[in-house]
Structures are given as C-alpha cells and as structure tokens.
Design a protein around this motif. Sequence first.
Motif, PDB file in Angstrom:
ATOM      1  N   UNK A 167       0.494  -1.439   0.162  1.00  0.00           N
ATOM      2  CA  UNK A 167      -0.043   0.336  -0.193  1.00  0.00           C
ATOM      3  C   UNK A 167       1.207   1.562   0.202  1.00  0.00           C
ATOM      4  N   UNK A 168       0.351   2.414  -0.270  1.00  0.00           N
ATOM      5  CA  UNK A 168      -0.857   2.361  -1.538  1.00  0.00           C
ATOM      6  C   UNK A 168      -0.305   1.730  -2.407  1.00  0.00           C
ATOM      7  N   UNK A 169      -1.111   1.200  -4.237  1.00  0.00           N
ATOM      8  CA  UNK A 169      -1.177   1.067  -5.073  1.00  0.00           C
ATOM      9  C   UNK A 169      -0.609   2.167  -5.804  1.00  0.00           C
ATOM     10  N   UNK A 170      -0.767   3.305  -5.669  1.00  0.00           N
ATOM     11  CA  UNK A 170      -0.637   4.859  -6.936  1.00  0.00           C
ATOM     12  C   UNK A 170      -0.175   5.383  -5.436  1.00  0.00           C
ATOM     13  N   UNK A 171       0.917   6.457  -6.368  1.00  0.00           N
ATOM     14  CA  UNK A 171       1.392   7.176  -5.700  1.00  0.00           C
ATOM     15  C   UNK A 171       1.332   8.423  -6.140  1.00  0.00           C
ATOM     16  N   UNK A 172       1.462   9.730  -6.354  1.00  0.00           N
ATOM     17  CA  UNK A 172       1.525  10.252  -6.572  1.00  0.00           C
ATOM     18  C   UNK A 172       2.263  11.810  -5.996  1.00  0.00           C
ATOM     19  N   UNK A 173       4.027  12.260  -5.989  1.00  0.00           N
ATOM     20  CA  UNK A 173       4.464  13.162  -5.458  1.00  0.00           C
ATOM     21  C   UNK A 173       5.170  13.712  -5.532  1.00  0.00           C
ATOM     22  N   UNK A 174       4.842  15.441  -5.056  1.00  0.00           N
ATOM     23  CA  UNK A 174       5.874  16.505  -5.756  1.00  0.00           C
ATOM     24  C   UNK A 174       6.886  16.470  -5.837  1.00  0.00           C
ATOM     25  N   UNK A 175       7.561  16.822  -6.563  1.00  0.00           N
ATOM     26  CA  UNK A 175       9.247  17.056  -6.317  1.00  0.00           C
ATOM     27  C   UNK A 175       9.668  17.581  -5.209  1.00  0.00           C
ATOM     28  N   UNK A 176      10.952  16.494  -4.409  1.00  0.00           N
ATOM     29  CA  UNK A 176      11.222  17.441  -3.201  1.00  0.00           C
ATOM     30  C   UNK A 176      10.741  16.516  -1.676  1.00  0.00           C
ATOM     31  N   UNK A 177       8.967  16.237  -2.085  1.00  0.00           N
ATOM     32  CA  UNK A 177       8.741  15.084  -1.511  1.00  0.00           C
ATOM     33  C   UNK A 177       8.797  13.864  -0.808  1.00  0.00           C
ATOM     34  N   UNK A 178       8.287  13.589   0.440  1.00  0.00           N
ATOM     35  CA  UNK A 178       8.705  12.765   1.009  1.00  0.00           C
ATOM     36  C   UNK A 178       7.732  11.410   0.135  1.00  0.00           C
ATOM     37  N   UNK A 179       8.277  10.168   0.231  1.00  0.00           N
ATOM     38  CA  UNK A 179       7.248   8.781   0.039  1.00  0.00           C
ATOM     39  C   UNK A 179       7.701   7.960   0.796  1.00  0.00           C
ATOM     40  N   UNK A 180       6.620   7.169   1.907  1.00  0.00           N
ATOM     41  CA  UNK A 180       6.707   5.613   2.118  1.00  0.00           C
ATOM     42  C   UNK A 180       5.852   5.045   1.997  1.00  0.00           C
ATOM     43  N   UNK A 181       6.137   3.553   1.261  1.00  0.00           N
ATOM     44  CA  UNK A 181       6.055   2.411   1.287  1.00  0.00           C
ATOM     45  C   UNK A 181       5.588   1.748   1.956  1.00  0.00           C
ATOM     46  N   UNK A 182       4.654   0.796   1.940  1.00  0.00           N
ATOM     47  CA  UNK A 182       4.899   0.003   2.591  1.00  0.00           C
ATOM     48  C   UNK A 182       4.026  -1.877   2.071  1.00  0.00           C
TER      49      UNK A 182
END
Lengths: 113, 113
Positions: free
Chosen positions: A7-22
């Motif tokens: 999760x999530x199946x899809x994630x959109x982030x802006x450049x410079x932001x943090x993303x956490x995948x589970x």
Amino acid sequence: NAGVIQTPRHKVTGKGQEATLWCEPISGHSAVFWYRQTIVQGLEFLTYFRNQAPIDDSGMPKERFSAQMPNQSHSTLKIQSTQPQDSAVYLCASSSSGNTEVFFGKGTRLTVV
Amino acid sequence: QQQVRQSSQSLTVWEGETAILNCSYENSAFDYFPWYQQFPGEGPALLIAIRSVSDKKEDGRFTIFFNKREKNLSLHIKDSQPGDSATYFCAASGASSGQKLVFGQGTILKVYL
C-alpha cells in the motif's frame, strides 16, 4: 492467504517531497525483498531483510532511500526528497526460511511530478 | 553488466503453437532459475523454476530446459493460449547471494488467435 500486500497501489508526490511505501509480507515468511521496476532498467534489486535484520542493501541508492522492518509483519521503503527519476513501480516480495520461492506483491506505482 | 540475458524482447506466436523463450546467464554460482509471468498492473508471479542439478522441469504446459555447460535455459509453453500473453522474466540466484534474484529484461509474449 492474501499474498504480499503493498500500500498504496499508486502514489503521486511532488518533487522534493517524501514518499513512504508499505509492505506486509506473507504471514510466516522470514525474508522480505524490495525491487524497483522501470521500462528502461527492468527489475532491479534494492534491499532485503531476513528475520527483520537487514542483509543486503547493495541496490539501494546511497542517498535519500532507506528501508526498515520494525516487525515481522511489515516493512517500509522511504524515499526522501523525491525526484522525477524515482518514478517507478516498487515491488515488495517475501519468502519463507530456506525456501527459494519468492512471492511478489502487486507493487506501488510512484509518480514524482 | 547484464548477468541474466533474455534473447528476445518480444515474441509472437499463434494459438496452439509452442512458444520458446530463451535465457542465458554469466555467473556460474547461480543454481536456482525461476521464470516469472507478469500481467499489466500486477506483480511478477512465479510460474516454474529449476535447480542447476536438473536439466528439465515440467509443469503442465510449461517446461524448462536447462544446459549448465552452456549456461542457458529456455521456457517452452506448449499449446499457447491468448491468456498466456504476458511478460516473462527469467531470473537467477545462488547460495552466495542468498535468495536475491537477478532478473533478465523480460520477453513480451503475444499469442494471437
């Protein structure tokens, strides 16, 4: 058996932001793997844990990427300051101890805009 | 360097024909060779696997032929069906790398009616 759950199946982030995948591995599996899939590079190994301990992170970009496995039921992949080139499908997989069969989740498609 | 190489980026066959997907590898320490099948939007799914002590593994319509001396293997899909249309990945691992899989670039198989 729900298989490996990501999760999530899809994630959109802006450049410079943090993303956490589970990732939730298959119950009872002791090894957890993270791979990245792109059209150009194909399936690339990132890192893996056995019994929650990091075993091999040779595929992890040295900056901005980190992975954790705080308990046997989940692992996270964190990307700090995301860049457009981080856009990919991130796949988690698991296997049981001593068994070479590796089972993949459906992946998280990360898009950095 | 490309440790696992799939000779065709794409392959087209007619329904009922035998599809043959080829793979070669460089590392003599590899001893486990799974083939994964992937449909769009899904994670790779383990299809069939062989260990280097064997030269053939059969499971229904799917057969792996393995040549240790030549360091190559092939996946034969007998009586191909339109539902077999997918991307097929050859992978390899060895005791020295734990269960870490090295993947080929994939072969896109299309089966036409």
